[in-house]
Design an enzyme around this catalytic site. Structure first.
Site, PDB file in Angstrom:
ATOM      1  N   HIS A 116       0.815  -1.226   0.000  1.00  0.00           N
ATOM      2  CA  HIS A 116       0.000   0.000   0.000  1.00  0.00           C
ATOM      3  C   HIS A 116       0.841   1.266   0.000  1.00  0.00           C
ATOM      4  O   HIS A 116       0.364   2.313  -0.406  1.00  0.00           O
ATOM      5  CB  HIS A 116      -0.874   0.045   1.253  1.00  0.00           C
ATOM      6  CG  HIS A 116      -2.157  -0.672   1.097  1.00  0.00           C
ATOM      7  ND1 HIS A 116      -2.930  -1.010   2.187  1.00  0.00           N
ATOM      8  CD2 HIS A 116      -2.821  -1.120   0.010  1.00  0.00           C
ATOM      9  CE1 HIS A 116      -4.013  -1.634   1.764  1.00  0.00           C
ATOM     10  NE2 HIS A 116      -3.961  -1.705   0.458  1.00  0.00           N
ATOM     11  N   LYS A 118       2.774   4.526  -0.499  1.00  0.00           N
ATOM     12  CA  LYS A 118       2.810   5.470  -1.622  1.00  0.00           C
ATOM     13  C   LYS A 118       3.830   6.544  -1.284  1.00  0.00           C
ATOM     14  O   LYS A 118       3.640   7.312  -0.333  1.00  0.00           O
ATOM     15  CB  LYS A 118       1.434   6.054  -1.864  1.00  0.00           C
ATOM     16  CG  LYS A 118       0.444   4.973  -2.300  1.00  0.00           C
ATOM     17  CD  LYS A 118      -0.985   5.387  -2.213  1.00  0.00           C
ATOM     18  CE  LYS A 118      -1.866   4.307  -2.797  1.00  0.00           C
ATOM     19  NZ  LYS A 118      -1.887   3.082  -1.954  1.00  0.00           N
ATOM     20  N   HIS A 344      -9.942   9.296  -0.271  1.00  0.00           N
ATOM     21  CA  HIS A 344      -9.005   8.184  -0.409  1.00  0.00           C
ATOM     22  C   HIS A 344      -7.807   8.465   0.515  1.00  0.00           C
ATOM     23  O   HIS A 344      -6.955   7.625   0.727  1.00  0.00           O
ATOM     24  CB  HIS A 344      -8.560   7.994  -1.864  1.00  0.00           C
ATOM     25  CG  HIS A 344      -7.787   6.733  -2.088  1.00  0.00           C
ATOM     26  ND1 HIS A 344      -6.409   6.683  -2.137  1.00  0.00           N
ATOM     27  CD2 HIS A 344      -8.207   5.461  -2.243  1.00  0.00           C
ATOM     28  CE1 HIS A 344      -6.013   5.443  -2.327  1.00  0.00           C
ATOM     29  NE2 HIS A 344      -7.079   4.681  -2.394  1.00  0.00           N
ATOM     30  N   LYS A 346      -6.164   8.971   4.203  1.00  0.00           N
ATOM     31  CA  LYS A 346      -6.383   8.300   5.494  1.00  0.00           C
ATOM     32  C   LYS A 346      -5.710   9.165   6.555  1.00  0.00           C
ATOM     33  O   LYS A 346      -4.511   9.428   6.466  1.00  0.00           O
ATOM     34  CB  LYS A 346      -5.757   6.911   5.531  1.00  0.00           C
ATOM     35  CG  LYS A 346      -6.391   5.904   4.585  1.00  0.00           C
ATOM     36  CD  LYS A 346      -5.718   5.886   3.230  1.00  0.00           C
ATOM     37  CE  LYS A 346      -6.283   4.785   2.375  1.00  0.00           C
ATOM     38  NZ  LYS A 346      -6.238   5.090   0.934  1.00  0.00           N
TER      39      LYS A 346
HETATM   40  O1  LIG Z   1      -4.830   2.679  -2.780  1.00  0.00           O
HETATM   41  C1  LIG Z   1      -4.719   1.485  -2.424  1.00  0.00           C
HETATM   42  O2  LIG Z   1      -3.723   1.040  -1.840  1.00  0.00           O
HETATM   43  C2  LIG Z   1      -5.818   0.519  -2.747  1.00  0.00           C
HETATM   44  C3  LIG Z   1      -5.702  -0.829  -2.411  1.00  0.00           C
HETATM   45  N1  LIG Z   1      -6.636  -1.730  -2.709  1.00  0.00           N
HETATM   46  C4  LIG Z   1      -7.759  -1.334  -3.374  1.00  0.00           C
HETATM   47  C5  LIG Z   1      -8.759  -2.276  -3.713  1.00  0.00           C
HETATM   48  S1  LIG Z   1      -8.582  -3.926  -3.234  1.00  0.00           S
HETATM   49  O3  LIG Z   1      -7.239  -4.377  -3.564  1.00  0.00           O
HETATM   50  O4  LIG Z   1      -8.753  -3.964  -1.778  1.00  0.00           O
HETATM   51  O5  LIG Z   1      -9.616  -4.730  -3.929  1.00  0.00           O
HETATM   52  C6  LIG Z   1      -9.892  -1.909  -4.397  1.00  0.00           C
HETATM   53  C7  LIG Z   1     -10.064  -0.570  -4.766  1.00  0.00           C
HETATM   54  C8  LIG Z   1      -9.113   0.382  -4.461  1.00  0.00           C
HETATM   55  C9  LIG Z   1      -7.955   0.007  -3.761  1.00  0.00           C
HETATM   56  C10 LIG Z   1      -6.943   0.958  -3.417  1.00  0.00           C
HETATM   57  O6  LIG Z   1      -7.090   2.262  -3.750  1.00  0.00           O
END
Ligand SMILES: O=C(O)c1cnc2c(S(=O)(=O)O)cccc2c1O
Length: 458
Positions: A116, A118, A344, A346
């Protein structure tokens, strides 16, 4: 000196906290003054780029390349990702037309872990810059969502022959960043670890809060995840009279399995961390406000129901923890003009009862999940972390303050205030009895969204 030049002609940025929101398309211009687009971050105004590293989860390589100004478009880019097997093949295939883009797959040896984190490492002619953010490298993450970032100062090169420990900050950011990069055990990052050692990071005033997958015992338990946050709050904040009335706020865009009731993790070890203030042995139970968009927030958003494609809370998880939803508050951000730009970003923080002051503030990639923050095991003798996460913690003591005043009107940005620009409205707004948390894999066909569409997941 070059920093003055860049600072003087970059967009007027409040550089007390170096906390910025992404630009949102479609807002009144005042709400984007002081907000940044990815093309701003990569502009020559911030430095003459030589090479960069992009740590992220989701990539559109062709789109990413276009975000660099033409003069930097062929500079080497190293991508740090967590994809495996076919997903990895698809990612590498995206870069087939771009020989200057290289890849490094982060180890994910524990099930359900994800990369995750970034972060941008930007190596310039003039020095080095770090950006820690919440946006993926895809167009949709930079269009109509509420996203945030911490942008470091420009770190100058150290004089030749300096000791590697030179250039350390009062918050030990240099040591902690190097240890995080070392945790990948990736040969491609060795030269970047060396480059960072040659720079002066001493102007950094935030603490690094990282997660890296593993099972940790003994003193290693406090290096990552929520136990790292607990240690930092223990050492670098102070008890506050009446702290049991100071709410904790957690705000996120996804939710993992929290167990059958609140004592399993949320109101146990995680709450113990979030309510830590200095070395007081009290374990208060202040109010905990969790901010996560309701179905109506998503339906009425700028993107409409598709915003929910980045709010991946599944019905399978939600139905096991209905108790959690009593903590939920809506996404409301009139103060930043972003009530309809779904989060988006956190953020986690501790606020005063009248919501005018902060005891600390964290921006991070970490959602409300044990995979991200870690969970204690083996009678609390071990902590298990599944994912890579990265965030920065602001504590008042690092800014010679007792608490951070909150800036209730962060936009348009003004250099006059010393207040912290909390991006959403305080106090938080509880869900109404009819509100439900957004769940991404069920249908919503009663009322159309802002684009006249309904949501029927396949
Ligand atoms: O920004 C992130 O790190 C991140 C991680 N996962 C995501 C998933 S999923 O992998 O949980 O299905 C589904 C939609 C958006 C996601 C996302 O924005």
């Amino acid at each position: 000196e070059s920093e003055d030049f860049f600072e003087s002609c970059t967009p007027r940025l409040d550089d007390t906290y170096r906390f910025y929101l992404n630009k949102v398309t479609g807002l009144d211009r005042e709400y984007n003054s002081g907000a940044l687009h990815i093309r701003d971050l990569l502009s020559p105004l911030f430095g003459t780029l030589k090479e960069s590293v992009q740590f992220n989860y989701c990539f559109d390589i062709a789109w990413m390349v276009k975000q660099f100004p033409p003069e930097f478009r062929d500079r080497p880019v190293l991508i740090i990702h967590g994809d495996k097997r076919e997903a990895k093949a698809r990612l590498l295939q995206q870069a087939q037309p771009f020989p200057h883009v290289r890849f490094c797959q982060a180890k994910l040896d524990i099930a359900f872990g994800t990369h995750h984190t970034k972060m941008m490492l930007l190596w310039y002619e003039e020095g080095f810059r770090v950006i820690i953010l919440t946006s993926n490298l895809i167009r949709a993450d930079w269009y109509q969502k509420t996203q945030g970032m911490w942008m470091s100062p420009l770190f100058p090169r150290l004089p030749e022959g300096s000791r590697p420990s030179a250039g350390e900050s009062p918050t030990f950011f240099k040591r902690d960043l190097l240890e995080y990069l070392a945790s990948y055990r990736a040969p491609e990052l060795e030269e970047w670890i060396q480059r960072i050692k040659e720079h002066d990071l001493s102007e950094t005033r935030v603490y690094l809060v990282a997660s890296t997958p593993g099972r940790y015992v003994g003193p290693d338990m406090e290096r990552w995840g929520h136990l790292r946050l607990r240690k930092l709050l223990h050492e670098h904040t102070n008890p506050i009279p009446g702290e049991e009335r100071w709410p904790v706020i957690g705000q996120f865009s996804s939710i993992g399995s929290m167990g059958a009731d609140k004592t399993k993790w949320l109101a146990g070890e995680f709450q113990r961390t979030l309510t830590t203030l200095g070395k007081s042995s009290l374990h208060p139970s202040p109010p905990i406000h969790l901010l996560y968009p309701s179905v109506e927030d998503v339906r009425l958003s700028l993107e409409g129901f598709p915003a929910g494609g980045s709010l991946p809370y599944s019905i399978q998880t939600a139905q096991k923890q209905l108790w959690l939803h009593s903590y939920f508050h809506r996404w409301k951000a009139d103060r930043s003009g972003r009530s309809h730009a779904m989060p988006h970003i956190k953020t986690y923080m501790r606020v005063s009862p009248d919501f005018t002051q902060l005891a600390w503030f964290l921006i991070t990639s970490a959602n409300l999940s044990k995979a991200a923050w870690g969970a204690l095991e083996k009678n609390n003798s071990q902590v298990m972390v599944r994912s890579y996460e990265l965030g920065v913690l602001y504590v008042p003591s690092a800014f010679d303050m007792k608490t951070f005043p909150i800036d209730e009107t962060p936009f348009p940005v003004s250099s006059s205030t010393s207040g912290f620009p909390v991006p959403f409205d305080l106090p938080p707004t509880s869900y109404s009895p009819k509100d439900q948390p957004w769940i991404w894999n069920i249908s919503y066909s009663q009322e159309p969204d802002t684009h006249g569409n309904i949501w029927v997941p396949s």
